[in-house]
Design a protein around this motif. Structure first.
Motif, PDB file in Angstrom:
ATOM      1  N   GLY A  12       0.818  -1.211   0.000  1.00  0.00           N
ATOM      2  CA  GLY A  12       0.000   0.000   0.000  1.00  0.00           C
ATOM      3  C   GLY A  12       0.852   1.261   0.000  1.00  0.00           C
ATOM      4  O   GLY A  12       0.571   2.219  -0.726  1.00  0.00           O
ATOM      5  N   LEU A  16       0.916   4.013  -2.949  1.00  0.00           N
ATOM      6  CA  LEU A  16       0.691   5.435  -2.691  1.00  0.00           C
ATOM      7  C   LEU A  16       1.853   6.262  -3.234  1.00  0.00           C
ATOM      8  O   LEU A  16       1.664   7.278  -3.902  1.00  0.00           O
ATOM      9  CB  LEU A  16       0.513   5.688  -1.193  1.00  0.00           C
ATOM     10  CG  LEU A  16       0.400   7.148  -0.759  1.00  0.00           C
ATOM     11  CD1 LEU A  16      -0.827   7.802  -1.374  1.00  0.00           C
ATOM     12  CD2 LEU A  16       0.364   7.239   0.762  1.00  0.00           C
ATOM     13  N   ARG A  19       1.674   6.309  -7.016  1.00  0.00           N
ATOM     14  CA  ARG A  19       0.579   7.169  -7.489  1.00  0.00           C
ATOM     15  C   ARG A  19       0.996   8.632  -7.419  1.00  0.00           C
ATOM     16  O   ARG A  19       0.765   9.400  -8.359  1.00  0.00           O
ATOM     17  CB  ARG A  19      -0.688   6.930  -6.664  1.00  0.00           C
ATOM     18  CG  ARG A  19      -1.849   7.842  -7.071  1.00  0.00           C
ATOM     19  CD  ARG A  19      -3.141   7.516  -6.363  1.00  0.00           C
ATOM     20  NE  ARG A  19      -3.143   7.741  -4.938  1.00  0.00           N
ATOM     21  CZ  ARG A  19      -3.294   8.938  -4.363  1.00  0.00           C
ATOM     22  NH1 ARG A  19      -3.430  10.030  -5.088  1.00  0.00           N
ATOM     23  NH2 ARG A  19      -3.313   9.035  -3.041  1.00  0.00           N
ATOM     24  N   ASN A  26      -6.412  10.060  -6.511  1.00  0.00           N
ATOM     25  CA  ASN A  26      -7.029   8.783  -6.142  1.00  0.00           C
ATOM     26  C   ASN A  26      -8.073   8.403  -7.190  1.00  0.00           C
ATOM     27  O   ASN A  26      -8.131   7.261  -7.641  1.00  0.00           O
ATOM     28  CB  ASN A  26      -7.651   8.947  -4.750  1.00  0.00           C
ATOM     29  CG  ASN A  26      -8.231   7.684  -4.196  1.00  0.00           C
ATOM     30  OD1 ASN A  26      -9.098   7.080  -4.808  1.00  0.00           O
ATOM     31  ND2 ASN A  26      -7.773   7.313  -3.017  1.00  0.00           N
ATOM     32  N   THR A  41      -8.109   3.561  -1.851  1.00  0.00           N
ATOM     33  CA  THR A  41      -7.835   3.982  -0.474  1.00  0.00           C
ATOM     34  C   THR A  41      -7.522   2.780   0.413  1.00  0.00           C
ATOM     35  O   THR A  41      -6.573   2.813   1.202  1.00  0.00           O
ATOM     36  CB  THR A  41      -9.029   4.777   0.095  1.00  0.00           C
ATOM     37  OG1 THR A  41      -9.226   5.938  -0.715  1.00  0.00           O
ATOM     38  CG2 THR A  41      -8.796   5.178   1.537  1.00  0.00           C
ATOM     39  N   GLU A  44      -4.008   1.530  -0.383  1.00  0.00           N
ATOM     40  CA  GLU A  44      -2.987   2.451   0.126  1.00  0.00           C
ATOM     41  C   GLU A  44      -2.886   2.428   1.644  1.00  0.00           C
ATOM     42  O   GLU A  44      -1.838   2.721   2.194  1.00  0.00           O
ATOM     43  CB  GLU A  44      -3.255   3.867  -0.380  1.00  0.00           C
ATOM     44  CG  GLU A  44      -3.000   4.000  -1.872  1.00  0.00           C
ATOM     45  CD  GLU A  44      -3.298   5.379  -2.420  1.00  0.00           C
ATOM     46  OE1 GLU A  44      -3.894   6.223  -1.690  1.00  0.00           O
ATOM     47  OE2 GLU A  44      -2.961   5.617  -3.595  1.00  0.00           O
TER      48      GLU A  44
END
Length: 127
Positions: A12, A16, A19, A26, A41, A44
């Protein structure tokens, strides 16, 4: 494949980071992966999701997904174990010891992010 909490947490954090590195929101990642923003979510934050959702997000981020590689380095495991043992050794004062560790970590994180920590300095550490 069944992942334990640590593996989910590490993946996660990597998701994150990737990303943000790609400058995706998101919602943009969710749309690209064909999943909901809630799934992104959850991933992450290291919470369990279906393997198909995990795989879709992994592909959208072009991340490798090797379950054996998604673990803490041995040194981190050693430090975590030592800190946990130290906290437990404090008996009835263990909650205060845990708060002391948390305060140290928070202060350390703030100093690194503000450019005042050791990583921001080009000089060698004293010793």
């Amino acid at each position: 494949m069944t992942w334990d909490e640590r593996q989910r947490t590490i993946f996660g954090a990597r998701a994150l980071h990737r990303r943000r590195e790609l400058r995706l929101s998101n919602a943009e990642l969710a749309r690209s992966a064909g999943v909901s923003t809630g799934v992104v979510t959850k991933i992450e934050h290291g919470r369990p999701v279906r393997d198909s959702n995990l795989e879709a997000v992994r592909k959208a981020l072009s991340l490798e997904l090797d379950q054996a590689d998604v673990r803490y380095p041995d040194e981190v495991e050693l430090v975590m174990t030592a800190v946990a043992e130290w906290i437990l050794s404090k008996g009835s004062q263990r909650h205060l010891a845990a708060l002391e560790v948390i305060r140290f970590i928070v202060a350390r994180g703030a100093s690194v992010h503000n450019g005042t920590g050791p990583e921001s300095s080009s000089s060698e550490p004293e010793g």
